[in-house]
Design a protein around this motif. Structure first.
Motif, short mmCIF file in Angstrom:
data_model
loop_
_atom_site.label_atom_id
_atom_site.label_comp_id
_atom_site.label_asym_id
_atom_site.label_seq_id
_atom_site.Cartn_x
_atom_site.Cartn_y
_atom_site.Cartn_z
N TYR A 77 0.82 -1.21 0.00
CA TYR A 77 0.00 0.00 0.00
C TYR A 77 0.86 1.26 0.00
CZ TYR A 77 -3.58 -3.38 1.12
OH TYR A 77 -4.40 -4.48 1.09
N ALA A 78 1.96 1.24 0.73
CA ALA A 78 2.87 2.40 0.75
C ALA A 78 3.51 2.59 -0.62
CB ALA A 78 3.93 2.20 1.81
N ALA A 79 3.91 1.51 -1.28
CA ALA A 79 4.49 1.61 -2.61
C ALA A 79 3.47 2.11 -3.62
CB ALA A 79 5.06 0.27 -3.05
N SER A 106 8.82 -0.35 -10.57
CA SER A 106 9.44 -1.68 -10.48
C SER A 106 9.29 -2.25 -9.07
CB SER A 106 10.92 -1.60 -10.85
OG SER A 106 11.08 -1.22 -12.18
N TYR A 107 9.50 -1.41 -8.07
CA TYR A 107 9.36 -1.86 -6.68
C TYR A 107 7.91 -2.26 -6.39
CZ TYR A 107 10.60 -2.11 -1.75
OH TYR A 107 10.84 -2.54 -0.49
N TYR A 108 6.96 -1.48 -6.91
CA TYR A 108 5.55 -1.79 -6.74
C TYR A 108 5.21 -3.13 -7.39
CZ TYR A 108 0.53 -1.57 -7.62
OH TYR A 108 -0.79 -1.88 -7.72
N LYS A 109 5.70 -3.36 -8.60
CA LYS A 109 5.44 -4.63 -9.29
C LYS A 109 6.05 -5.80 -8.53
CE LYS A 109 5.05 -2.99 -14.05
NZ LYS A 109 5.69 -3.03 -15.37
N MET A 110 7.25 -5.59 -7.97
CA MET A 110 7.88 -6.65 -7.19
C MET A 110 7.03 -7.00 -5.98
SD MET A 110 11.36 -6.71 -4.96
CE MET A 110 10.54 -5.73 -3.73
N LEU A 111 6.57 -5.98 -5.23
CA LEU A 111 5.74 -6.23 -4.05
C LEU A 111 4.39 -6.84 -4.43
CD1 LEU A 111 6.45 -3.09 -1.87
CD2 LEU A 111 7.25 -5.42 -1.52
N LYS A 112 3.86 -6.47 -5.57
CA LYS A 112 2.60 -7.05 -6.04
C LYS A 112 2.81 -8.53 -6.36
CE LYS A 112 -0.84 -6.04 -9.55
NZ LYS A 112 -1.10 -5.21 -10.72
N VAL A 121 20.90 -5.34 -10.09
CA VAL A 121 19.53 -4.88 -10.32
C VAL A 121 18.74 -6.07 -10.83
CG1 VAL A 121 18.08 -3.32 -11.65
CG2 VAL A 121 20.29 -2.55 -10.83
N TRP A 122 17.66 -6.40 -10.15
CA TRP A 122 16.81 -7.53 -10.51
C TRP A 122 15.41 -7.00 -10.76
CZ3 TRP A 122 12.89 -9.98 -7.39
CH2 TRP A 122 12.41 -11.17 -7.92
N ASP A 123 14.92 -7.10 -11.98
CA ASP A 123 13.62 -6.59 -12.39
C ASP A 123 13.46 -5.10 -12.05
OD1 ASP A 123 12.83 -8.96 -13.50
OD2 ASP A 123 11.61 -9.58 -11.79
N GLY A 124 14.52 -4.33 -12.16
CA GLY A 124 14.47 -2.91 -11.90
C GLY A 124 14.61 -2.52 -10.45
N VAL A 125 14.87 -3.47 -9.56
CA VAL A 125 14.99 -3.20 -8.13
C VAL A 125 16.42 -3.52 -7.69
CG1 VAL A 125 14.14 -3.84 -5.84
CG2 VAL A 125 12.57 -3.78 -7.76
N ASP A 126 17.03 -2.62 -6.92
CA ASP A 126 18.38 -2.87 -6.39
C ASP A 126 18.31 -3.94 -5.31
OD1 ASP A 126 19.52 -0.93 -7.97
OD2 ASP A 126 19.32 0.65 -6.47
N VAL A 127 19.17 -4.95 -5.45
CA VAL A 127 19.18 -6.05 -4.49
C VAL A 127 20.61 -6.43 -4.14
CG1 VAL A 127 16.97 -7.06 -5.19
CG2 VAL A 127 19.04 -7.75 -6.35
N ASN A 128 20.79 -6.96 -2.92
CA ASN A 128 22.03 -7.61 -2.52
C ASN A 128 21.91 -9.07 -2.92
OD1 ASN A 128 23.45 -5.53 -1.14
ND2 ASN A 128 21.99 -5.70 0.52
N VAL A 129 23.02 -9.70 -3.23
CA VAL A 129 22.99 -11.10 -3.63
C VAL A 129 23.65 -11.93 -2.53
CG1 VAL A 129 23.67 -12.78 -5.36
CG2 VAL A 129 23.10 -10.46 -6.05
N ALA A 130 22.88 -12.82 -1.92
CA ALA A 130 23.39 -13.76 -0.93
C ALA A 130 23.47 -15.13 -1.60
CB ALA A 130 22.46 -13.81 0.28
N THR A 131 24.56 -15.85 -1.36
CA THR A 131 24.70 -17.17 -1.97
C THR A 131 24.56 -18.24 -0.89
OG1 THR A 131 27.10 -17.04 -1.76
CG2 THR A 131 26.15 -16.39 -3.86
N PHE A 132 23.87 -19.31 -1.24
CA PHE A 132 23.65 -20.44 -0.35
C PHE A 132 24.06 -21.72 -1.07
CE2 PHE A 132 20.97 -17.20 1.39
CZ PHE A 132 21.05 -17.41 2.76
N GLU A 133 24.61 -22.66 -0.31
CA GLU A 133 25.02 -23.95 -0.87
C GLU A 133 23.82 -24.88 -0.90
OE1 GLU A 133 28.22 -25.27 1.56
OE2 GLU A 133 29.60 -23.77 0.80
N VAL A 134 23.52 -25.39 -2.08
CA VAL A 134 22.39 -26.29 -2.27
C VAL A 134 22.90 -27.55 -2.94
CG1 VAL A 134 20.12 -26.55 -3.33
CG2 VAL A 134 20.86 -24.31 -2.53
N LYS A 135 22.48 -28.71 -2.44
CA LYS A 135 22.91 -29.97 -3.03
C LYS A 135 22.11 -30.27 -4.28
CE LYS A 135 24.58 -31.99 1.21
NZ LYS A 135 24.45 -33.04 2.20
#
Length: 180
Positions: free
Chosen positions: A11-13, A83-89, A111-125
């Motif tokens: 709603y804020a976005a 872009s942020y609104y679409k992401m939250l939607k 930038v992911w879909d127009g939104v600034d993001v940090n990238v965290a990596t996780f180990e997945v088997k």
């Protein structure tokens, strides 16, 4: 479980997006009013009047100022907010995935879909092979980065690759299969 988004975020976005559009519509209305007024004044001048050049120049300057406003305004604040609104939607209606994995590290911002993001990596088997792969999870750049520690596991809820919620898991003590 720590959730990164609440119901009020969408709603804020939406309100911010609406506010940006209303400012743009107000400036467009002012431009249209000024353009119409200058055009009407120009058409009311007698043929060959020396003021015709000034009216034409003022109309061109008004149009240039409007274009110089519109492109950056819609290209920077509105595009980012939209872009942020679409992401939250998408977060509110998208399919969620729940998994636990050990944290491997942090990569650069992107930038992911127009939104600034940090990238965290996780180990997945890998299911088919006995190898460990790195999965990139995007953490919203507007939020504080979660307190992940390398090598420690976390339970994550994601939508696509966007982190929605996390829970830090306690390390279980290794036993040799004997219950105590």
């Amino acid at each position: 479980m720590t959730f990164l988004y609440q119901d009020g975020d969408l709603y804020a976005a939406a309100a911010q997006r609406r506010r940006i559009l209303w400012i743009f519509y107000a400036v467009t209305a002012l431009f249209a009013g000024g353009f119409v007024a200058l055009t009407v004044c120009y058409t009311q001048l007698p043929y060959g009047d020396p003021n015709g050049g000034w009216m034409t120049a003022l109309t061109c300057i008004l149009a240039a100022v409007y274009v110089l406003f519109a492109f950056p305004y819609l290209g920077i604040p509105f595009k980012r907010c939209n872009s942020y609104y679409k992401m939250l939607k998408g977060v509110s209606s998208g399919r969620k995935e729940n998994f636990a994995a050990p944290f491997a590290g942090i990569e650069d911002w992107t930038v992911w879909d127009g939104v600034d993001v940090n990238v965290a990596t996780f180990e997945v088997k890998n299911i088919k092979r006995e190898e460990v792969m790195l999965r990139h999870i995007y953490v919203d750049g507007e939020r504080d980065f979660p307190p992940f520690e390398e090598g420690k596991s976390a339970r994550l809820i994601t939508q696509g690759n966007l982190l929605l919620a996390y829970e830090l898991l306690e390390e279980e003590k290794e036993t040799d299969g004997v219950e105590q």
